[in-house]
Design an enzyme around this catalytic site. Structure first.
Site, PDB file in Angstrom:
ATOM      1  N   SER A 131       0.826  -1.199   0.000  1.00  0.00           N
ATOM      2  CA  SER A 131       0.000   0.000   0.000  1.00  0.00           C
ATOM      3  C   SER A 131       0.860   1.247   0.000  1.00  0.00           C
ATOM      4  O   SER A 131       1.968   1.253   0.552  1.00  0.00           O
ATOM      5  CB  SER A 131      -0.863  -0.022   1.260  1.00  0.00           C
ATOM      6  OG  SER A 131      -1.378   1.256   1.537  1.00  0.00           O
ATOM      7  N   TYR A 156      -1.961  -0.058  10.451  1.00  0.00           N
ATOM      8  CA  TYR A 156      -2.200  -0.764   9.189  1.00  0.00           C
ATOM      9  C   TYR A 156      -1.016  -0.547   8.240  1.00  0.00           C
ATOM     10  O   TYR A 156      -0.433  -1.503   7.724  1.00  0.00           O
ATOM     11  CB  TYR A 156      -3.497  -0.276   8.524  1.00  0.00           C
ATOM     12  CG  TYR A 156      -3.568  -0.616   7.052  1.00  0.00           C
ATOM     13  CD1 TYR A 156      -3.730  -1.929   6.640  1.00  0.00           C
ATOM     14  CD2 TYR A 156      -3.442   0.373   6.070  1.00  0.00           C
ATOM     15  CE1 TYR A 156      -3.770  -2.255   5.285  1.00  0.00           C
ATOM     16  CE2 TYR A 156      -3.480   0.054   4.719  1.00  0.00           C
ATOM     17  CZ  TYR A 156      -3.637  -1.258   4.334  1.00  0.00           C
ATOM     18  OH  TYR A 156      -3.659  -1.569   3.003  1.00  0.00           O
ATOM     19  N   LYS A 160       2.003  -3.271   6.813  1.00  0.00           N
ATOM     20  CA  LYS A 160       2.395  -3.466   5.411  1.00  0.00           C
ATOM     21  C   LYS A 160       3.911  -3.235   5.248  1.00  0.00           C
ATOM     22  O   LYS A 160       4.592  -3.989   4.550  1.00  0.00           O
ATOM     23  CB  LYS A 160       1.628  -2.512   4.493  1.00  0.00           C
ATOM     24  CG  LYS A 160       0.148  -2.850   4.344  1.00  0.00           C
ATOM     25  CD  LYS A 160      -0.062  -4.142   3.565  1.00  0.00           C
ATOM     26  CE  LYS A 160      -1.513  -4.377   3.200  1.00  0.00           C
ATOM     27  NZ  LYS A 160      -1.748  -5.722   2.647  1.00  0.00           N
TER      28      LYS A 160
END
Length: 349
Positions: A131, A156, A160
């Site tokens: 991402s 989050y 990643k």
């Protein structure tokens, strides 16, 4: 026919990649734990069932959580995979701030289990669904792959980033490994058939599904978080990319793995940023509906602008995004109007 394992293949991006894999002549084997996929008949994700109908094929599916190490071992004993596409994971930014340990446990453990089991079974080709959040607050725009990573603003994004680093280190240690980390910007839209699309469980965390639900009458009003950013109209600017373009990027990445490429990272975006209010206008045009919105305070962790420099993917993968804003919104509206309540059966015709 090459078998490709698709983790999280019942979800939004995974399911669109399953379509492209089949159309490109691969045989996908799909696993999903239904944490963000709707269960249809025959205990298949509804998305996978619809793809079977769309492409007149049958798709091998296993209900599996990647935290279930023995279940994963069993799958790898049964199949000989040429590559793995890893989409499975939790992905809501706001929720990750509230439940950081859950995000680290699920996203990191799942990925670690997967890479270890791949290693044990001599599967050395991986495409990881990463991402643009790994870049954190942009130091310059557009963001290219040389932009520093790791200054993430939420758990989050950090999860990643940690997984990316783990894969980089593993590829350094194991010279016969190849991995492509694809850093998505903001995927929107849906397959042009209107049969599959994004169906968030609960209140949508992303702008476009929320806007579409306001247009269809499922939600009253859109909250626009902040209108005092240094942007064209004061609202946040993002790089939106059609999910089908994104899926085609994964097919290009599979071909790259064949070149024994080592570990590579690529941005998948269009290079163009649109503001929240520009997106609202575009969806009003696509749907022919007025979309009610109100201005709300900024959300913590949000940044003013974020858009990609996608030239490296074009140069090295031979891939670029083809669909513009109108097509993204038209396809999203087709999906939403054909499936007013998403994949759930109640009103789907």
């Amino acid at each position: 026919m090459e078998k490709v394992l698709v983790t999280g293949g019942g979800g939004y991006i995974g399911s669109h990649c399953v379509v492209e894999l089949i159309e490109a002549g691969y045989k996908p084997v799909v696993v999903d734990n239904f944490s963000n996929a709707v269960r249809g008949d025959r205990d298949l994700p509804e998305s996978i069932q619809r793809i079977e109908k769309l492409l007149d094929t049958s798709i091998e599916f296993h209900e599996l959580d990647l935290l279930d190490r023995p279940g994963l071992e069993k799958l790898f004993k049964k199949h000989s995979f040429s590559a793995v596409m890893h989409f499975a994971g939790l992905k809501a930014v706001g929720e990750s701030v509230e439940q950081p340990l859950r995000y680290y446990r699920v996203n990191l453990t799942a990925s670690l289990n997967l890479v270890e089991v791949m290693q044990a079974h001599n599967v050395h080709n991986l495409i990881f669904s990463s991402s643009a959040t790994v870049y954190g607050d942009p130091q310059y725009l557009p963001i290219d792959e040389e932009h520093p990573v790791g200054g993430c603003t939420n758990p989050y994004g950090k999860s990643k980033y940690f997984i990316e680093e783990m894969i980089v280190d593993h590829c350094k240690a194991e010279k016969d490994w190849n991995a492509v980390q694809l850093r998505y910007f903001n995927p929107i839209g849906a397959h042009s058939s209107g049969l599959i699309g994004e169906d968030p469980q609960g209140i949508p965390n992303n702008l476009l599904p929320y806007v579409a639900q306001v247009a269809i009458g499922r939600r009253k009003c859109l909250s626009v978080f902040g209108n005092d950013y240094d942007t064209v109209d004061g609202t946040g600017v993002r790089d939106y990319i059609h999910v089908v373009d994104l899926a085609k990027g994964h097919i290009a990445a599979l071909k790259k793995l064949k070149e024994t490429c080592g570990c590579k990272a690529y941005n998948l975006g269009t290079g163009t940023g649109y503001s929240v209010l520009q997106m609202v206008k575009a969806m009003e045009k696509a749907s022919g509906k007025e979309i009610a919105y109100k201005i709300a305070p900024r959300r913590s962790g949000d940044i003013a602008s974020c858009y990609a420099d996608p030239r490296l993917a074009e140069k090295e993968l031979g891939w670029k995004a083809h669909f513009g804003l109108d097509k993204m919104c038209e396809d999203l509206w087709r999906w939403q109007s054909m499936n007013p309540t998403g994949f759930s059966k109640s009103t789907a015709s």
